[in-house]
Design an enzyme around this catalytic site. Structure first.
Site, PDB file in Angstrom:
ATOM      1  N   SER A 102       4.904   5.842  -0.715  1.00 46.27           N
ATOM      2  CA  SER A 102       4.247   6.578  -1.690  1.00 46.27           C
ATOM      3  C   SER A 102       4.766   8.009  -2.063  1.00 46.27           C
ATOM      4  CB  SER A 102       2.899   7.128  -1.207  1.00 46.27           C
ATOM      5  OG  SER A 102       2.341   7.633  -2.469  1.00 46.27           O
ATOM      6  N   ASP A 245       4.754   9.979  -8.622  1.00 47.00           N
ATOM      7  CA  ASP A 245       5.251   9.992  -7.299  1.00 47.00           C
ATOM      8  C   ASP A 245       5.877   8.617  -6.824  1.00 47.00           C
ATOM      9  OD1 ASP A 245       2.985   8.164  -6.918  1.00 47.00           O
ATOM     10  OD2 ASP A 245       2.672   8.970  -4.930  1.00 47.00           O
ATOM     11  N   ASP A 247       5.590   5.573  -5.693  1.00 51.04           N
ATOM     12  CA  ASP A 247       4.788   4.426  -6.166  1.00 51.04           C
ATOM     13  C   ASP A 247       4.199   4.364  -7.408  1.00 51.04           C
ATOM     14  OD1 ASP A 247       2.855   5.650  -4.725  1.00 51.04           O
ATOM     15  OD2 ASP A 247       2.022   3.751  -3.941  1.00 51.04           O
ATOM     16  N   ASP A 249       1.234   5.696  -8.111  1.00 51.36           N
ATOM     17  CA  ASP A 249      -0.180   5.667  -8.219  1.00 51.36           C
ATOM     18  C   ASP A 249      -0.810   7.190  -8.281  1.00 51.36           C
ATOM     19  OD1 ASP A 249       0.263   6.550  -5.630  1.00 51.36           O
ATOM     20  OD2 ASP A 249      -0.984   5.130  -4.699  1.00 51.36           O
TER      21      ASP A 249
END
Length: 454
Positions: A102, A245, A247, A249
């Site tokens: 992440s 960010d 990833d 999400d």
């Protein structure tokens, strides 16, 4: 039962060091395959990742584990977490996997698992998987025979499928023509798809951090470092900026002046607008204990409740399910819109704001600044020492901070579920008392960390 591998967002750690090794990845894949195989049909798992160098180590290890258990593997390469969740459902897969840490730096990596419904796994299921990964439950006869091994293939149009799914969630008949947008992709998983979605919807796109090299993910860019995005908004005369960010999400936005718009302001906007239009389900917005008191007061003034959960978007989603809500999120920018996605999707959330900007022909500084946050201070202290929060001096400092804030404020002290840090947060109407409360607890933690157990 206590979880030993899984934290608030899957398994995470330093790449090529326990637990984030190829061996662990192999065993996680085998354990998850054994848990999610159903019946006699050909089983399928979707594996996506972000742009970290260590993804090249973990992806083949997990592929080998699933193939050994008789599952076919669909590899989609660098792809946002919400895209993998969507593809898991769309492809009727038994399981989805995201290899990502992440917002962490490239040195870390992680593993997130999604069930066939596209939702993150429950604590109970993760504990079952842990037991096998740690060798407490043998794999035994679960291994596939020579003729039953799975196969692996790449899905070349995975990005295109996600792009079309995101565009389909944008209000029908609207376009982003005339809107200049800065998009910071954190050199992460959305570096191709996010600029493409915005361009195809009509926006003029200024892309940032779209040249991943395996090492630069989240490095001075993205949702945890929005400064470059904010500066670019002003320099290019853009109407909006968004920073994803690693990833994708979560999202942090900036208005036309370069001022940050956090997840709480987005929740205020979406929650109140959906309530006004009759679209809000459950009569409430679901947030975590980290959301600002100002958000709670703003929503209450519009007849909308705020339900708080533990930190982590998976807990937000679970509470949304329990209460029948369709809006939830965190101030960090995890925004979950249950009508459009099964997990946090930074791009989908940002598009909600863009649609209102185009409709109202008003600047973001007016549309997305709906309340004044209550003074809040959040400070993290890095420590791996156990039981610090049970130290008598720390306990006393927390109680003293709560007493200072009285009923007009809140204090929260917790261990991070993704990093070896303790986070200390306080908020209240008096910023002096807020600062004093946080500083007192931080000092007590440092003292306890130096002296060891009492």
């Amino acid at each position: 039962m206590t979880r030993r591998l899984f934290g608030t967002d899957g398994i995470r750690g330093k790449a090529n060091q326990p637990p984030m090794t190829a061996e662990t990845a192999l065993r996680v894949a085998m354990a998850a395959a054994g848990r999610f195989r159903r019946g006699e049909h050909r089983h399928r798992v979707v594996i996506g990742k972000d742009t970290r160098l260590s993804g090249y180590m973990l992806e083949p290890a997990m592929t080998a584990g699933f193939v050994a258990m008789g599952m076919d593997v669909v590899l989609v390469g660098p792809m946002p977490t919400p895209a993998v969740a969507m593809l898991t459902r769309s492809l009727r897969a038994d399981l989805g996997v995201v290899i990502s840490a992440s917002h962490n730096a490239y040195e870390d990596n992680g593993i997130k698992l999604f069930g066939p419904d596209g939702y993150k796994l429950s604590d109970a299921v993760e504990i079952e998987i842990e037991a096998q990964v740690l060798g407490e439950v043998p794999f035994g006869a679960a291994l596939a025979g020579p003729r039953g091994l799975g196969r692996a293939r790449r899905l070349d149009d995975a990005g295109g499928r996600y792009i079309e799914a995101v565009k389909a969630g944008f209000p029908k008949g609207r376009r982003l023509d005339g809107l200049k947008v800065v998009v910071d992709c954190a050199n992460g998983a959305a570096y191709r798809v996010a600029p493409t979605v915005l361009y195809e919807l009509g926006a003029e796109v200024v892309p940032l951090a779209v040249a991943p090299d395996g090492f630069n993910i989240n490095a001075g860019c993205g949702a945890t470092h929005p400064g470059a995005m904010c500066e670019a908004v002003v320099a290019h005369g853009a109407q909006l900026g968004l920073a994803l960010d690693g990833d994708a999400d979560r999202v942090i936005l900036a208005d036309e002046t370069g001022a940050v718009i956090d997840g709480d302001q987005l929740l205020a906007l979406i929650g109140s607008e959906w309530a006004r239009s009759g679209r809000l389900a459950g009569g409430a917005v679901v947030a975590t204990v980290m959301s600002n008191l100002g958000l709670e007061r703003f929503l209450a003034g519009r007849g909308v409740g705020l339900v708080r959960t533990a930190v982590g978007d998976r807990y937000v989603v679970e509470e949304m399910h329990r209460r029948g809500c369709n809006v939830g999120g965190e101030p960090s920018g995890h925004i979950v819109l249950g009508d459009l996605a099964t997990t946090g999707d930074g791009l989908v959330a940002a598009l909600q704001l863009m649609a209102w900007l185009v409709e109202r022909q008003m600047p973001a500084s007016r549309v997305a600044r709906l309340f004044d946050p209550v003074p809040q201070r959040l400070q993290s202290i890095r420590t791996g020492a156990p039981n610090l929060l049970a130290d008598p001096g720390v306990v006393a400092a927390i109680r003293d901070g709560e007493r200072r804030l009285d009923r007009g404020g809140r204090m929260l002290v917790r261990r991070s579920g993704t990093e070896p840090v303790i986070r200390v947060m306080a908020e209240g109407d008096d910023p002096v008392l807020v600062d004093a409360a946080v500083e007192g607890v931080i000092a007590a933690i440092r003292t306890a960390d130096r002296t060891g157990p009492a």
